[in-house]
Design a protein around this motif. Structure first.
Motif, PDB file in Angstrom:
ATOM      1  N   SER A 174       0.850  -1.191   0.000  1.00  0.00           N
ATOM      2  CA  SER A 174       0.000   0.000   0.000  1.00  0.00           C
ATOM      3  C   SER A 174       0.887   1.243   0.000  1.00  0.00           C
ATOM      4  CB  SER A 174      -0.883  -0.004   1.248  1.00  0.00           C
ATOM      5  OG  SER A 174      -1.695   1.126   1.277  1.00  0.00           O
ATOM      6  N   PRO A 175       0.731   2.146  -0.953  1.00  0.00           N
ATOM      7  CA  PRO A 175      -0.179   2.095  -2.100  1.00  0.00           C
ATOM      8  C   PRO A 175       0.176   0.930  -3.024  1.00  0.00           C
ATOM      9  CG  PRO A 175       0.959   4.220  -1.937  1.00  0.00           C
ATOM     10  CD  PRO A 175       1.605   3.323  -0.981  1.00  0.00           C
ATOM     11  N   LYS A 176      -0.767   0.572  -3.893  1.00  0.00           N
ATOM     12  CA  LYS A 176      -0.556  -0.627  -4.706  1.00  0.00           C
ATOM     13  C   LYS A 176       0.534  -0.403  -5.759  1.00  0.00           C
ATOM     14  CE  LYS A 176      -3.429  -1.932  -7.864  1.00  0.00           C
ATOM     15  NZ  LYS A 176      -4.622  -2.469  -8.534  1.00  0.00           N
ATOM     16  N   MET A 177       1.066  -1.512  -6.239  1.00  0.00           N
ATOM     17  CA  MET A 177       2.149  -1.485  -7.224  1.00  0.00           C
ATOM     18  C   MET A 177       1.717  -0.760  -8.506  1.00  0.00           C
ATOM     19  SD  MET A 177       4.156  -4.775  -8.833  1.00  0.00           S
ATOM     20  CE  MET A 177       4.977  -5.332  -7.359  1.00  0.00           C
ATOM     21  N   ASN A 178       2.665  -0.035  -9.102  1.00  0.00           N
ATOM     22  CA  ASN A 178       2.437   0.600 -10.405  1.00  0.00           C
ATOM     23  C   ASN A 178       2.701  -0.424 -11.507  1.00  0.00           C
ATOM     24  OD1 ASN A 178       2.170   3.464  -9.505  1.00  0.00           O
ATOM     25  ND2 ASN A 178       4.257   3.119  -8.785  1.00  0.00           N
TER      26      ASN A 178
END
Lengths: 236, 361
Positions: free
Chosen positions: B236-240
């Protein structure tokens, strides 16, 4: 003061029929109380049958409820009272005629069966209103199903059912007037007797007042019971 | 044999298959977390372990015994529900002791166990209250206490913290971890919150649409995701994710090309790569592995959109030339003007590669 009351209420009539009216109140209360309690006992298995996984049980319970809620109480009373006379031979053969020849028992049976149908639906609604998580929590605590229902589900279902049960009791008090048509001297039976002898319309006003008093007394008692039984749900 | 074993479990509701051939093992004393998006079947799976939901196919073994068709009451399993499911007409003491009383446990034993559970959970002063008089956190403790006193073989938690506020949630998370350490009992925990999963679990089971996507330790799932779904779900935040193309395949490495990259990027592969030059692949970069500036062995050129300051860190939102949104997580407070060009550096060792089906390469 007595003159004023005397001008509004026929005191002679009151003296003559007052005790009979009180007897009528007792008969009404007995009929309603006994049939309501017996109906409640019958309603529980009917409600459970309505919720059963068995299609046969569900259909039987549904048929019973459908009939008693879908037909007039007056028709049901006549069906039992006059129908019993038609079947006298059959009832005598099984030793039930002493029960069915008595208008009081016919009324009691009909009222019990009728209120059981209504109460069954009230209980069914109450049971369905209890969150499923409550019974599941009980199962997850290692409780057998019947214990979970008796100790966890039913007490909560009863709380939900309290108000509609109170309404049903009040409706029964008012509907009990029907039994005056099969020779039972409840409040309305005594009223009809008094009117047939005096032709004084006042007796119907007395009856209305008595029903109002009965209903109000029951309403207050029921509200007090409800307050007491739902204390655990009130926010602090 | 594993302490808890789910073998080829299938669950259907009519024509809909909600659990599809699932195999899971849990060792004695392990803390296993089922995680996945809403509707992935994790709660259904837990309910089948508890015996509250019928199994369509497959077997459940608990401590070597097949309990697939055993009544919930006979499984020696305790469950803590999302709604707490406290009995409103009973006091806290009665709620906790209820199962024991119904099992005809001796009075002194009940009192001892209730007192012990109340001490562990710090609810001694609440025992005479009714559930309505308790806060969310207190209700949660009572629900856990009710489960503890039975001395179960297995604890099941169904999203127990989802009704609590953020502060209480993190506090209860610590308490559940402490409880597991103290009791040493096997625990299976369902959540959709991957922070809970990462902080509590010895092993995480990632589920999607009734299938197991990956099972592993939190570190395994974070560092070595099997596919794009797991990579995107954990962290978190999620993977790009950037759509790239294969420039070259060379034994244990794959070279990829993307317009935002300063140069082609050569990455080691985890498996024998089933890709060839010209194939489309997906490059995965975690926001926390991207740094603003020219540091790092590989660099991206991005166009800034906006920044969110979270106090200790800032999240920068930017776009590649082809319109793919990227998030960078950087330390401290950082502003970002719309349209501002930013350079983002990263270590290729922290880059992930997935084929067109989403499988890790």
């Amino acid at each position: 003061m007595t003159e004023i009351i005397g001008s509004v209420i026929n005191l002679d009539l009151m003296a003559r029929y007052g005790p009979r009216f009180l007897d009528g109140v007792v008969v009404t209360l007995q009929l309603v109380a006994i049939s309501f309690l017996l109906g409640g006992l019958l309603a529980v298995p009917v409600a459970l049958a309505r919720l059963s996984k068995s299609g046969v049980l569900r259909a039987l319970a549904y048929g019973y409820v459908y009939f008693f809620r879908g037909t007039p109480l007056l028709a049901q009373v006549f069906l039992v009272y006059y129908g019993a006379g038609q079947l006298r031979g059959a009832f005598e053969a099984v030793g039930l005629w002493t029960f069915f020849r008595d208008a009081w028992f016919c009324a009691l049976l009909t009222f019990t069966l009728n209120t059981a149908a209504y109460q069954a639906e009230i209980f069914r609604g109450g049971i369905q209103a209890v969150p499923r998580g409550q019974s599941e929590a009980a199962f997850a605590l290692g409780l057998p199903r019947w214990v979970a229902y008796v100790k966890v589900v039913f007490p909560q279902a009863l709380v939900t059912a309290l108000r509609p049960l109170g309404n049903e009791l009040i409706l029964m008090i008012k509907a009990s007037a029907i039994v005056s048509l099969i020779t039972i001297y409840d409040v309305m039976g005594v009223t009809r007797l008094a009117f047939s002898r005096s032709f004084d319309f006042q007796v119907y006003l007395w009856a209305a007042a008595l029903y109002l008093i009965l209903v109000e007394a029951v309403r207050r008692l029921w509200a007090a019971a409800e307050r007491r039984l739902t204390r655990h749900l009130k926010p602090v | 044999m594993s302490f808890l074993k789910l073998e080829k479990i299938v669950k259907r509701f009519g024509d809909a298959t909600v659990i599809d051939n699932v195999d899971i093992d849990a060792e004695r004393g392990e803390f296993v977390v089922f995680v996945g998006p809403s509707g992935c079947g994790k709660s259904t799976l837990l309910r089948m372990v508890a015996g509250l939901e019928e199994v369509t196919a497959g077997d459940i073994y608990l401590d070597g015994v097949n309990v697939t068709y055993t009544e919930p009451a006979d499984r020696q399993v305790s469950m803590v529900f999302q709604s707490y499911a406290l009995f409103p007409h009973m006091s806290v003491r009665d709620n906790i002791s209820f199962g024991l009383r119904m099992a005809k446990t001796p009075r002194e034993e009940i009192d001892r166990r209730v007192a012990e559970a109340a001490r562990i959970l710090q609810i001694e002063n609440l025992l005479e209250r009714k559930p309505r008089q308790l806060s969310g956190g207190q209700r949660q403790r009572v629900a856990i206490g009710r489960a503890i006193v039975r001395n179960p073989k297995l604890f099941l938690f169904d999203e127990p913290l989802s009704n609590l506020d953020a502060e209480l949630r993190s506090q209860m998370r610590v308490e559940i971890a402490r409880l597991h350490r103290n009791l040493g009992v096997t625990m299976v925990y369902v959540t959709h919150d991957q922070v809970e999963a990462m902080t509590l679990a010895d092993r995480i089971v990632v589920l999607r649409a009734g299938k197991v996507e990956q099972i592993g330790s939190p570190a395994d799932l974070y560092e070595r995701p099997d596919n794009m779904f797991v990579a995107g779900f954990i962290g978190s935040p999620k993977m790009n994710f950037l759509k790239a193309s294969v420039a070259a395949v060379n034994g244990g490495t794959v070279t990829v090309r993307h317009p935002a990259l300063d140069a082609d990027l050569t990455l080691p592969t985890r498996h024998e790569p089933a890709v060839k030059p010209g194939d489309e692949v997906v490059l995965g970069l975690r926001p926390e592995h991207l740094a603003v500036g020219d540091g790092g062995a590989a660099r991206l050129t991005l166009r800034g959109e906006f920044a969110e300051s979270l106090g200790a860190t800032s999240q920068l939102y930017a776009q590649t030339g082809s319109g793919e949104t990227m998030i960078l997580q950087v330390p401290g407070r950082r502003s970002l003007a719309a349209g501002e060009e930013i350079r983002a550096g990263f270590d290729p060792a922290h880059a992930y590669l997935f084929d067109s089906t989403g499988r890790a390469i």
